[in-house]
Design a protein around this motif. Structure first.
Motif: not given
Ligand code: V55
Ligand code: FE
Length: 484
Positions: A370-380, A341-355
């Motif tokens: 950590l989530i990459l929220d592509t809808d948010k602005p970035y000023e850096g 079975r392959i099951e997606r657990l989170v529907d936003v781009p994510d990395e660096f998972p911890r428990i």
């Protein structure tokens, strides 16, 4: 007269830092919980000297270890280089001697055959020592509090593997540190081993086996009964090194595998389950129930690393490179070689998972990432080494509910780390610490969150008078572990 390359790996937000020092009693905004007693160590790559080659990359930097020591609501900061053999040889020469990332053919003659490790990927307290790790080389030992380096260890001459992974797990039942090696008998060899180190630092297990093909084997899963490996075609070979190509290349024509090795077995008991080409990231956790074995990690349709190009020179696809937390399950009762079975657990781009690491190897409920929220602005100024990690997330796998906190338009967040409220607190009750880097003001804060309410933002911030360079991984050690 150091001159670093004018490339994204060494400029903008990745400008070299190279600062060693101590700050007693960091400025605190808010209130650090008094009961937090222990250490948070993390590491970032930060080349001691300007690299030998203009096209040098981020993963090749020398390990710079940071320590945040928590005592009575106060936090002290310390930062030191990991003194690897490479660091010491280059220090003595006053310049870089080792060349391109994992390519010994590019080194100065003076260091031929020397260990090339940088100890730049993860730091973890075990058996009273700080283990500083890079997957291409042995484990480096450091003092958890002074950050003095003691050199590489082969565990009293017992470990056969030439390498030690950067993603060990501590089995909460036995207290053993569970690790592995790849390229264990030299670069490009398919030799691997599953390794366990006791709570007193003794090698208690080294099970040799072979990978399906040589590839980057960055992380793995450990369950109560099995070690779980994921093989993906981020491959290498001597031809690439002779041609001075980046060490790893991604081959979209090759299959992936999930390997399941009984922790009390040997290579003959290892089973490989085949699945379609994809890219797998860091492991959140793994566990087994009955004949089913699960491993959770972000999976993307294609390569996530722009600096390790497609073997056929296909252009990097940042959207296909975004990973989504996914559960792979195999059923040991099946007689074929396919995933169950392959099951997606989170529907936003994510990395660096911890428990909550007290639940490592076990069925579990809470995860942070950590989530990459592509809808948010970035000023850096941009130039982050991955995609911009602008949001901290918490997922409750029992309900599927997700909570998140966006760090604002100027900031990126580094890998989070969970700290239990007390030794016997329920799963997920406690705090999360994470560095929040402001790319505009160039300061970092160590932010402390209530782990169950990350959406409220930090309950406290320890304020650094500088920005720490983008890092990889880190871990919490309770005061009791330091005494060991
Ligand atoms: C990773 C990091 C490395 C490396 C190989 O994030 C893989 C993955 C910091 O060095 O050498
Ligand atoms: Fe990693």
């Amino acid at each position: 007269m150091a001159h670093f390359p004018d490339t994204p790996s060494f400029s903008g937000t990745l400008r070299p830092s190279r600062i060693e020092g101590d700050i007693l009693d960091l400025e605190i905004e808010g209130q650090v919980p008094d009961q937090l007693a222990g250490t948070f160590h993390r590491v970032h790559p930060d080349a001691q000297f300007a690299p030998r080659f203009e096209d040098d990359q981020f993963f090749n930097g020398d390990g710079m270890v940071s320590l945040f020591r928590f005592q009575n609501g106060r936090i002290d900061f310390r930062q030191r280089y990991a003194h690897t053999d490479k660091w010491l040889l280059e220090r003595a020469a006053g310049k870089a001697l080792f060349g391109a990332y994992r390519n010994p053919l590019t080194d100065d003659e003076a260091v031929k055959g020397r260990i090339r490790g940088t100890a730049n990927t993860n730091v973890l307290v075990h058996a009273g020592m700080l283990y500083a790790m890079k997957e291409d080389s042995p484990c480096l030992l450091m003092d958890p509090l002074t950050l003095e380096s003691f050199g590489y260890t082969d565990f009293g001459g017992k470990l056969q593997s030439q390498t030690f992974c950067a993603h060990p797990k501590i089995d909460p039942v036995t207290g053993n540190l569970c690790a592995f090696s790849y390229g264990a008998r030299g670069l490009m060899t398919t030799d691997m081993a599953y390794i366990e180190i006791s709570p007193t630092g003794e090698l208690v297990k080294e099970i040799p086996f072979h990978n399906q093909y040589y590839c980057m084997m960055h992380d793995f899963g450990v369950t109560e009964d099995y070690a779980v490996f994921t093989t993906m075609p981020l491959i290498s070979n001597w031809e690439r090194l002779e041609q001075r190509k980046p060490f790893f290349g991604f081959d979209t024509s090759m299959p992936c595998y999930m390997g399941v090795l009984p922790r009390n077995g040997d290579a003959r008991d290892l089973r490989w389950f085949r699945t379609d080409n994809c890219f797998v990231g860091h492991v959140m956790n793994a566990f087994n129930e009955g004949t089913k074995v699960h491993i959770d990690m972000p999976v993307s349709a294609n390569n996530s690393f722009p600096f390790f190009p497609d073997v056929n020179d296909a252009p990097f696809d940042p959207v296909a490179g975004r990973g989504y937390l996914t559960r792979w399950t195999v059923d040991m009762a099946r007689n074929d070689d396919r995933l169950d079975r392959i099951e997606r657990l989170v529907d936003v781009p994510d990395e660096f998972p911890r428990i909550d690491d007290r639940y490592a190897t076990q069925a579990y409920r809470h995860g942070w990432m950590l989530i990459l929220d592509t809808d948010k602005p970035y000023e850096g100024p941009g130039g982050a080494f991955y995609a911009l990690t602008n949001t901290l997330g918490h997922v409750d796998l029992a309900t599927g509910k997700r909570k998140s906190w966006w760090a604002g338009p100027q900031c990126a967040i580094q890998e989070p780390c969970f700290i239990p409220r007390s030794a016997d607190a329920p799963e997920g009750e406690g705090y999360v610490v994470a560095l929040v880097d402001n790319h505009v003001t160039n300061y970092s804060d160590l932010a402390i969150f209530d782990a169950q309410h990350v959406e409220d933002g930090p309950i406290a911030r320890a304020k650094l008078p500088m920005r720490l360079r983008q890092g990889l991984h880190g871990n919490w050690a309770d005061e009791s572990k330091l005494a060991a």
